[in-house]
Design an enzyme around this catalytic site. Structure first.
Site, short mmCIF file in Angstrom:
data_model
loop_
_atom_site.label_atom_id
_atom_site.label_comp_id
_atom_site.label_asym_id
_atom_site.label_seq_id
_atom_site.Cartn_x
_atom_site.Cartn_y
_atom_site.Cartn_z
N GLY A 21 0.72 -1.61 -0.26
CA GLY A 21 -0.31 0.30 0.25
C GLY A 21 0.74 1.16 -0.16
O GLY A 21 0.60 2.06 0.06
N ARG A 100 -5.32 -8.01 -8.81
CA ARG A 100 -6.62 -8.47 -9.96
C ARG A 100 -7.14 -8.43 -11.02
O ARG A 100 -7.01 -6.77 -10.97
CB ARG A 100 -7.81 -8.85 -8.67
CG ARG A 100 -7.49 -9.92 -8.21
CD ARG A 100 -9.16 -9.89 -7.18
NE ARG A 100 -8.46 -10.64 -6.04
CZ ARG A 100 -9.07 -12.36 -6.17
NH1 ARG A 100 -8.70 -13.20 -7.02
NH2 ARG A 100 -8.85 -12.37 -4.96
N ASN A 116 -4.26 2.62 -13.25
CA ASN A 116 -3.62 1.93 -12.53
C ASN A 116 -2.81 2.35 -12.23
O ASN A 116 -1.78 3.15 -13.80
CB ASN A 116 -3.77 0.39 -13.27
CG ASN A 116 -2.71 -0.15 -12.42
OD1 ASN A 116 -2.82 -0.52 -11.52
ND2 ASN A 116 -2.13 -1.60 -13.45
N HIS A 118 1.52 1.26 -12.87
CA HIS A 118 2.26 -0.55 -13.16
C HIS A 118 3.71 -0.18 -13.48
O HIS A 118 4.39 1.51 -14.28
CB HIS A 118 1.98 -0.25 -14.41
CG HIS A 118 2.18 -1.57 -15.38
ND1 HIS A 118 2.47 -2.68 -14.61
CD2 HIS A 118 3.20 -2.01 -16.25
CE1 HIS A 118 2.98 -3.99 -14.71
NE2 HIS A 118 3.80 -3.36 -15.76
N ASP A 150 -8.80 -0.60 -19.30
CA ASP A 150 -10.44 -1.01 -19.79
C ASP A 150 -9.58 -2.61 -20.09
O ASP A 150 -9.09 -2.88 -18.71
CB ASP A 150 -9.46 -0.51 -20.88
CG ASP A 150 -8.40 -0.56 -21.72
OD1 ASP A 150 -8.17 -1.62 -21.50
OD2 ASP A 150 -8.20 0.13 -23.49
N GLU A 183 6.83 6.83 -8.90
CA GLU A 183 5.94 5.67 -8.70
C GLU A 183 4.70 6.85 -7.66
O GLU A 183 3.94 7.80 -7.76
CB GLU A 183 5.15 4.54 -8.48
CG GLU A 183 5.88 3.59 -9.32
CD GLU A 183 5.85 2.34 -8.69
OE1 GLU A 183 4.40 1.75 -8.23
OE2 GLU A 183 6.17 1.10 -8.91
C1 GAR Z 1 3.74 -1.03 -7.28
O1 GAR Z 1 5.41 -0.60 -7.97
C2 GAR Z 1 2.70 -1.25 -8.37
O2 GAR Z 1 3.40 -0.12 -9.30
C3 GAR Z 1 2.59 -2.43 -8.71
O3 GAR Z 1 3.01 -3.11 -7.46
C4 GAR Z 1 3.94 -2.66 -6.48
C5 GAR Z 1 2.64 -2.00 -5.13
O4 GAR Z 1 3.19 -1.72 -4.36
N1 GAR Z 1 1.44 -2.96 -9.45
C6 GAR Z 1 1.79 -3.54 -10.56
O5 GAR Z 1 2.39 -4.41 -10.82
C7 GAR Z 1 0.35 -3.34 -11.03
N2 GAR Z 1 0.43 -5.13 -12.35
P1 GAR Z 1 2.52 -0.46 -2.93
O6 GAR Z 1 1.76 -1.88 -3.15
O7 GAR Z 1 3.79 -0.42 -2.21
O8 GAR Z 1 1.63 0.61 -3.63
#
Ligand code: GAR
Length: 211
Positions: A21, A100, A116, A118, A150, A183
Site C-alpha cells: 500500500g 487482480r 492503475n 504499473h 480498460d 511512482e
Molecule cells: C507497485 O510497484 C505497483 O506499480 C505494482 O505493484 C507495486 C505495489 O506496491 N503494480 C503492479 O505491478 C500492477 N501490475 P505498493 O503496494 O507499495 O503500492
C-alpha cells in the site's frame, strides 16, 4: 468522459490494494497535503485480509474494507466491490498494487474512472514482474506508467509516465525501489490531472455542473 463528478463537493477517491500500500499512502498524503486538491480518500478496499496497507489507511483515519473472493466467481467478487464503491459515491477508483484483473462488469460500472499504476514504461512489460522483465530484456531505461483501465491487460490510455535508469548492477529489488520512488510522485500528479480535467469538462459542458 462518462463520469459523474459533482463539482459542488470534493471528489471521492476509492483506492484498491492487495499488499503493502505504499502508493495508496502516497495518494492519501498528497490529498492531505493539498497536492491533489478538492478530493478525499473515502475508502481503501483490499482483497487480502492481511494486506499491510490496511493498517496504514486506518492510521490516516480512512475507512477500510476487506472484500475477499472466497470461492465466488470473479464477477460476483467484483460486483460486491462495485456496490461498496457506489454506496460511498466514489468518483474515481485508483488501483494501487491491486493484483487482480478487473472484470467486464467492474470496468463497465466505472468506465473511464479507474486508474492503475504499473512499474514499467507501458506498453513494454505488462503483467506480473515488470521490473524482472525489464532486467531480463537488458533495457537501459524503464519507468512507471499511470493509465486508465480498460479490458486490455495494462493496455488502457496512458496518462503520465516517468523514466527511470537501469544500472548495470541492479537487482530486481534495487530497480523496483528506484521505480517506486518515482511512482509515489507520479500517481498523485496523474490523479490531480484527471480530476482537474473531469472538473473542467463538467463545468464547461453542463448547466448543473455534472457530466
Ligand atoms: C507497485 O510497484 C505497483 O506499480 C505494482 O505493484 C507495486 C505495489 O506496491 N503494480 C503492479 O505491478 C500492477 N501490475 P505498493 O503496494 O507499495 O503500492
Amino acid at each position: 468522459m462518462t463520469s459523474v463528478v459533482n463539482t459542488a463537493r470534493r471528489a471521492r477517491l476509492g483506492i484498491l490494494i492487495s499488499g503493502r500500500g505504499s502508493n495508496m499512502v502516497a495518494l492519501a498524503d498528497a490529498v492531505h497535503g493539498g497536492r491533489i486538491p478538492n478530493a478525499e480518500v473515502s475508502v481503501v478496499v483490499s482483497d487480502q485480509a492481511n494486506a499491510a496497507g490496511l493498517a496504514k489507511a486506518k492510521e490516516r483515519g480512512i475507512e477500510t474494507l476487506v472484500i475477499e473472493r472466497r470461492g465466488r466467481t470473479h464477477e460476483e467478487h467484483d460486483q460486491e466491490i462495485v456496490e461498496a464503491l457506489r454506496a460511498r459515491k466514489i468518483d474515481l477508483v485508483c488501483l494501487a498494487g491491486y493484483m487482480r484483473i478487473l472484470s467486464r462488469g467492474f470496468i463497465d460500472a466505472y468506465r473511464g474512472r479507474v486508474l492503475n499504476i504499473h512499474p514499467s514504461l507501458l506498453p513494454s512489460f505488462p503483467g506480473l514482474d515488470a521490473q524482472k522483465q525489464a532486467l531480463e530484456h537488458g533495457v537501459k531505461w524503464t519507468g512507471c506508467t499511470v493509465h486508465f483501465v480498460d479490458e486490455t491487460l495494462d493496455g488502457g490510455p496512458i496518462i503520465l509516465q516517468r523514466v527511470v535508469p537501469v544500472h548495470p548492477d541492479d537487482t530486481v529489488e534495487s530497480l523496483a525501489a528506484r521505480i517506486l520512488e518515482e511512482e509515489h510522485q507520479l500517481y498523485p500528479e496523474a490523479v490531480a490531472l484527471v480530476l482537474e480535467n473531469i472538473l473542467e469538462l463538467s463545468a464547461a459542458t453542463t448547466d448543473d455542473r455534472r457530466v
